[in-house]
Write an enzyme that holds these catalytic residues in place. Structure first.
Site, PDB file in Angstrom:
ATOM      1  N   SER A  56      35.075 -14.070  -1.503  1.00 24.49           N
ATOM      2  CA  SER A  56      35.683 -15.178  -2.244  1.00 24.49           C
ATOM      3  C   SER A  56      36.166 -16.205  -1.224  1.00 24.49           C
ATOM      4  CB  SER A  56      36.855 -14.664  -3.067  1.00 24.49           C
ATOM      5  OG  SER A  56      37.839 -14.159  -2.190  1.00 24.49           O
ATOM      6  N   LYS A  89      28.431 -11.764  -7.474  1.00 31.25           N
ATOM      7  CA  LYS A  89      29.697 -11.074  -7.780  1.00 31.25           C
ATOM      8  C   LYS A  89      30.216 -11.667  -9.082  1.00 31.25           C
ATOM      9  CE  LYS A  89      34.494 -11.408  -6.087  1.00 31.25           C
ATOM     10  NZ  LYS A  89      34.954 -10.045  -5.763  1.00 31.25           N
ATOM     11  N   LYS A  95      27.511  -7.598  -9.157  1.00 35.51           N
ATOM     12  CA  LYS A  95      28.450  -6.638  -8.580  1.00 35.51           C
ATOM     13  C   LYS A  95      29.819  -6.785  -9.231  1.00 35.51           C
ATOM     14  CE  LYS A  95      31.505  -6.917  -4.769  1.00 35.51           C
ATOM     15  NZ  LYS A  95      31.799  -7.159  -3.356  1.00 35.51           N
ATOM     16  N   GLU A 106      30.698  -0.633  -8.487  1.00 34.61           N
ATOM     17  CA  GLU A 106      31.404  -0.414  -7.220  1.00 34.61           C
ATOM     18  C   GLU A 106      32.835   0.089  -7.417  1.00 34.61           C
ATOM     19  OE1 GLU A 106      31.759  -3.785  -4.552  1.00 34.61           O
ATOM     20  OE2 GLU A 106      32.693  -2.576  -3.015  1.00 34.61           O
ATOM     21  N   LYS A 123      27.709   1.728  -5.824  1.00 33.29           N
ATOM     22  CA  LYS A 123      28.197   1.285  -4.506  1.00 33.29           C
ATOM     23  C   LYS A 123      29.556   1.932  -4.251  1.00 33.29           C
ATOM     24  CE  LYS A 123      29.425  -2.869  -1.900  1.00 33.29           C
ATOM     25  NZ  LYS A 123      29.022  -4.243  -1.593  1.00 33.29           N
ATOM     26  N   GLY A 174      33.746  -0.928   4.062  1.00 30.25           N
ATOM     27  CA  GLY A 174      35.166  -0.668   3.859  1.00 30.25           C
ATOM     28  C   GLY A 174      36.097  -0.772   5.057  1.00 30.25           C
ATOM     29  N   GLY A 175      35.633  -1.340   6.153  1.00 33.56           N
ATOM     30  CA  GLY A 175      36.493  -1.439   7.335  1.00 33.56           C
ATOM     31  C   GLY A 175      36.095  -0.470   8.438  1.00 33.56           C
ATOM     32  N   SER A 181      25.193  -1.597   1.349  1.00 32.61           N
ATOM     33  CA  SER A 181      25.528  -2.895   0.752  1.00 32.61           C
ATOM     34  C   SER A 181      26.757  -3.371   1.513  1.00 32.61           C
ATOM     35  CB  SER A 181      25.811  -2.742  -0.747  1.00 32.61           C
ATOM     36  OG  SER A 181      26.223  -3.982  -1.295  1.00 32.61           O
ATOM     37  N   GLY A 219      29.328  -5.587   3.852  1.00 30.68           N
ATOM     38  CA  GLY A 219      29.832  -6.923   4.118  1.00 30.68           C
ATOM     39  C   GLY A 219      30.182  -7.014   5.584  1.00 30.68           C
ATOM     40  N   ARG A 220      31.380  -6.477   5.910  1.00 36.47           N
ATOM     41  CA  ARG A 220      31.870  -6.576   7.282  1.00 36.47           C
ATOM     42  C   ARG A 220      30.942  -5.923   8.307  1.00 36.47           C
ATOM     43  NH1 ARG A 220      37.619  -4.523   5.437  1.00 36.47           N
ATOM     44  NH2 ARG A 220      36.311  -3.897   3.697  1.00 36.47           N
TER      45      ARG A 220
HETATM   46  P1  13P Z   1      32.500  -4.222   3.080  1.00 34.66           P
HETATM   47  O1  13P Z   1      31.195  -3.623   3.512  1.00 34.66           O
HETATM   48  O2  13P Z   1      33.089  -5.173   4.093  1.00 34.66           O
HETATM   49  O3  13P Z   1      33.460  -3.200   2.578  1.00 34.66           O
HETATM   50  O4  13P Z   1      32.165  -5.173   1.860  1.00 34.66           O
HETATM   51  C1  13P Z   1      31.339  -4.721   0.876  1.00 34.66           C
HETATM   52  C2  13P Z   1      31.735  -5.296  -0.406  1.00 34.66           C
HETATM   53  O5  13P Z   1      30.979  -5.965  -1.032  1.00 34.66           O
HETATM   54  C3  13P Z   1      33.071  -5.011  -0.916  1.00 34.66           C
HETATM   55  O6  13P Z   1      33.126  -5.349  -2.268  1.00 34.66           O
END
Ligand code: 13P
Length: 342
Positions: A27, A99, A138, A180, A222, A265-266, A292, A294-295
């Protein structure tokens, strides 16, 4: 190319061998935190430039990124040359996703727990997003272990119910839902607590999906991995995380589900990759296990880019390497040697 795909085909493509999903749906508030870390201003143009850099990483996108989760702003955004970003994604053979949840709000009468909102008007929004090219969606539910009594049954039940209503609306609206449920790994809990609570959450999610008549063949899960909280002094080995995660998934996730694409998830970039690799090395498994992230897909690229146009190639190299490492992890063929050969 993707026009005539059934939802089963979309779901299969999302977890195709060697590939996984790029979660780029931060976001505006969340991407601000990421940009703050590289001292870059959170403007619409910078958000566009950053994501354009990722989506134009041709090798990664073609070979290792099956789909990209977008935020509302991004699915409507155009690249610098005027090409819609969704078209860039499609041109590389990847699928645009969206999303659709509206984030978390405090859950009344709970110990700081949350409920994810966004069901009102969702059928209409799904229709609009499908028109904008989204092939999947998602919705993220968030749970946390913060002390005795958390997560509560109230939070587990309410969030599973919302996930099920969302998933039913997606399938009815012609897009694949990514379901998720995320148990946060921020706390000091050990891996046993994570295992127990993850099992409870997943059991409730699949119970609610059943009650809502959701055809599981058209969905992707997820989940978090089974892992100790970041602040726990006792961290499990990568192999143990893999074994425990697969054990819980086998107990809870019906084999009708075509694929499971983990969140990171970090976790560190390399841990997220290694855990996925060790899980796939335990195969054969009843579902595809993919990512899937993000970070864990973006952190290195964000740092290499640093908000500067002269660093785009370096950012793309960093992103491509992570995408490739995670791609080989879906095949259970990752090792340290490839990791260091960047
Ligand atoms: P992370 O892999 O950074 O946890 O992000 C994935 C995600 O889409 C969280 O909703």
């Amino acid at each position: 190319m993707t026009k005539a795909m059934t939802l089963e085909q979309v779901a299969a493509a999302m977890v195709a061998p060697g590939k996984g999903i790029l979660a780029a749906d931060e976001s505006t508030g969340t991407i601000k935190k990421r940009f703050d870390s590289i001292k870059t201003e959170n403007t619409e143009d910078n958000r566009r430039d950053y994501r354009e850099m990722l989506f134009r990483s041709t090798d990664a996108m073609k070979n290792h990124v099956s789909g990209v989760i977008l935020f509302d702003e991004t699915i409507r955004q155009k690249a610098k040359d005027g090409t819609p970003l969704t078209k860039l994604i499609e041109a590389s053979g990847s699928l645009p996703g969206i999303k659709v949840d509206k984030g978390t709000k405090p859950l009344p009468f709970s110990k700081g727990e949350t409920i994810t909102e966004g069901l009102d008007g969702l059928a209409d929004r799904i229709k609009e997003y499908a028109g904008l090219g989204a092939k999947f969606a998602k919705w993220r539910a968030v749970y946390d272990i913060t002390g005795p009594g958390t997560p509560s049954y109230a939070a587990i039940n309410a969030n599973a119910h919302a996930l099920a209503r969302y998933a039913a609306l997606c399938v009815e609206g012609g897009i694949v839902p990514i379901v998720e449920p995320e148990l946060l790994m921020d706390g000091g809990h050990d891996i046993d607590a994570c295992e127990m609570v993850t099992e409870w959450i997943l059991k409730e999610v699949y119970q609610q999906l059943y009650y809502a008549n959701v055809p599981l063949e058209k969905t992707i899960l997820k989940p978090n991995m089974v892992i100790a909280g970041k602040k726990s002094p006792k961290q499990a080995s990568r192999e143990e995380v893999a074994e425990r995660t697969v054990k819980v998934l086998k107990r809870c996730v019906p084999t009708a589900v075509p694929g499971i694409a983990f969140l990171s998830g970090g976790q560190s970039d390399e841990d997220a990759t290694a855990h996925l690799h060790y899980m796939n090395a335990l195969g054969p498994l009843p579902w595809k296990l993919s990512f899937s992230y993000g970070r864990a897909l973006q952190a290195a690229a964000l740092k290499a880019w640093g908000g500067k146009s002269e660093n785009v190639a370096a950012g793309q190299r960093a992103f491509s390497h992570r995408a490739k490492m995670n791609g080989v992890a879906t095949l259970g063929k990752w090792d340290e040697k490839q990791e260091k050969a960047a």
